[in-house]
Scaffold this active site. Structure first.
Site, PDB file in Angstrom:
ATOM      1  CG  HIS A   1     -79.169  19.708  55.355  1.00  0.00           C
ATOM      2  ND1 HIS A   1     -80.253  18.869  55.179  1.00  0.00           N
ATOM      3  CD2 HIS A   1     -78.426  19.164  56.361  1.00  0.00           C
ATOM      4  CE1 HIS A   1     -80.173  17.867  56.051  1.00  0.00           C
ATOM      5  NE2 HIS A   1     -79.078  18.029  56.778  1.00  0.00           N
ATOM      6  CG  ASP A   2     -76.477  16.372  55.333  1.00  0.00           C
ATOM      7  OD1 ASP A   2     -75.661  17.248  55.647  1.00  0.00           O
ATOM      8  OD2 ASP A   2     -77.043  15.633  56.164  1.00  0.00           O
TER       9      ASP A   2
ATOM     10  CE  LYS B   1     -73.601  14.017  56.090  1.00  0.00           C
ATOM     11  NZ  LYS B   1     -74.479  13.408  57.110  1.00  0.00           N
TER      12      LYS B   1
ATOM     13  CG  HIS C   1     -70.870  17.340  54.525  1.00  0.00           C
ATOM     14  ND1 HIS C   1     -70.431  17.214  55.821  1.00  0.00           N
ATOM     15  CD2 HIS C   1     -72.139  17.822  54.595  1.00  0.00           C
ATOM     16  CE1 HIS C   1     -71.407  17.577  56.645  1.00  0.00           C
ATOM     17  NE2 HIS C   1     -72.442  17.956  55.928  1.00  0.00           N
TER      18      HIS C   1
ATOM     19  CG  HIS D   1     -75.866  22.191  57.469  1.00  0.00           C
ATOM     20  ND1 HIS D   1     -75.199  22.161  56.255  1.00  0.00           N
ATOM     21  CD2 HIS D   1     -75.723  20.942  57.998  1.00  0.00           C
ATOM     22  CE1 HIS D   1     -74.685  20.961  56.067  1.00  0.00           C
ATOM     23  NE2 HIS D   1     -74.991  20.190  57.107  1.00  0.00           N
ATOM     24  CG  HIS D   2     -72.291  20.856  60.054  1.00  0.00           C
ATOM     25  ND1 HIS D   2     -72.836  20.142  61.103  1.00  0.00           N
ATOM     26  CD2 HIS D   2     -72.459  20.076  58.948  1.00  0.00           C
ATOM     27  CE1 HIS D   2     -73.310  18.982  60.655  1.00  0.00           C
ATOM     28  NE2 HIS D   2     -73.093  18.921  59.346  1.00  0.00           N
TER      29      HIS D   2
ATOM     30  CG  ASP E   1     -78.230  18.367  60.564  1.00  0.00           C
ATOM     31  OD1 ASP E   1     -78.715  17.331  60.079  1.00  0.00           O
ATOM     32  OD2 ASP E   1     -77.017  18.558  60.717  1.00  0.00           O
TER      33      ASP E   1
END
Length: 369
Positions: free
Chosen positions: A233-234, A237, A262, A286-287, A315
């Site tokens: 998911h990240d 970054k 990101h 996801h944000h 998260d």
């Protein structure tokens, strides 16, 4: 009379009348199937005999009428009933045994072996479906010495080769699956390595997401899929400078804008994985917030993919239960209260309730960095 006796006789009488070799390797259901075929072929054989008799009757009476210079009609045929009866008896004495022998030859050397192979093939594939794994195809006693026997041996070799091929394919798929999992784990660790304060973050988010999915009643396949989405998911970054990720002080608006980029960067990376088209879902959304105030697309409510809503809760939970540059591990009661406070605004209420239930079961507060 023989036909009626054969049909009405008890089972054991019919078995005595049939070929004994059938019972060495066939069940009763297979016998019944063979008997139906035998009756059909016998009926066709008798029909052929009848047709031959009618043709012989017509030709004989036609030749006789021509020799006697008499008109050939129905009256003439009826007047020769004795000759016609003798002809019928002769045809029966010759035609019926020939039909019977032909029928027996066809059934024994063609129909029964093929029917037997068909029955064992059905049973073989049923065993494959029920138990899985590899089962030996039965060695039938088919020794006709002709094309049927060669067909059987070719069929048995085909089944053996097919088993070996399927096992090879399964082995290759397992190796590929393990390689894919290892590669995704390596990517997740590479992302976490950029942030000195988030070691193991991606793995923990993936584990929390899988547990949430499990408690929501998702299938094992769906749980595995969301675990994979949580791992990466990240991934976006990777494109964020380490100086921003590891900055101890407050971020400037420009730096925060870089951080907020990101999800889109991760989506652009993962959307090209054609074999896993949903892989980019967790990375991009996801944000997002349940009330529509999140980023990058400002989605709200059910418009946010379910996987992203689950990962978003996991998260946030890990962010509050890990040591960061700007915070340390919070007490469990405080984390629980924060999730309840953001329920319906930042988080999907149903998923937040599931996360709270997980926390309530974690009496010793083991679920943290």
């Amino acid at each position: 009379a023989v036909y009626l006796f054969y049909h009405k006789a008890p089972v054991h009488v019919r078995r005595l009348m049939a070929n004994a070799w059938i019972y060495d390797s066939c069940e009763y259901a297979q016998l019944r199937k063979n008997q139906v075929l035998a009756r059909r072929i016998t009926a066709f054989s008798m029909l052929e005999t009848l047709i031959l008799y009618v043709a012989a009757l017509f030709c004989t009476n036609l030749l006789s009428a021509g020799a006697e210079k008499t008109p050939f009609n129905l009256s003439y045929v009826l007047s020769r009933w004795q000759d016609n009866l003798r002809l019928a008896l002769m045809m029966m004495c010759v035609g019926v045994p020939i039909a019977y022998l032909f029928n027996r030859f066809i059934m024994r050397n063609v129909v029964f072996p093929i029917n037997q192979m068909s029955g064992y093939m059905d049973r073989y594939f049923a065993q494959q479906r029920e138990a899985g794994g590899r089962h030996e195809f039965p060695d039938l006693r088919i020794h006709t010495g002709d094309e049927v026997e060669r067909l059987y041996h070719s069929l048995r070799k085909m089944v053996h080769d097919m088993d070996a091929y399927v096992e090879h394919i399964i082995e290759q798929e397992q190796k590929t699956a393990h390689l894919t999992e290892d590669f995704m784990m390596a990517l997740a660790k590479a992302v976490d390595a950029k942030d000195h304060y988030t070691s193991g973050h991606s793995v923990r988010v993936a584990q929390y997401s899988r547990e949430i999915a499990k408690r929501m009643g998702k299938t094992p396949e769906e749980q595995k899929a969301i675990y994979t989405l949580g791992l990466l998911h990240d991934i976006g970054k990777i494109g964020v400078p380490e100086s921003i990720i590891n900055k101890n002080g407050k971020l400037t608006d420009e730096e925060f804008g870089t951080i907020k980029g990101h999800p889109v960067m991760g989506y652009d990376i993962l959307k090209n994985v054609k074999e896993l088209p949903t892989l980019a879902v967790g990375a991009r959304w996801h944000h997002e917030r349940y009330d529509g105030r999140g980023y990058p697309d400002g989605l709200s409510g059910e418009n946010i993919p379910l996987e992203a809503r689950i990962i978003g809760v996991a998260d946030a939970y890990d962010a509050m239960t890990s040591n960061r540059a700007y915070s340390s591990v919070r007490p469990q009661e405080q984390v629980r209260a924060e999730i309840m406070r953001c329920k319906g605004s930042q988080f999907d209420p149903a998923i937040a309730d599931v996360m709270v239930s997980i926390m309530d079961d974690d009496k010793e507060y083991k679920l943290h960095e």
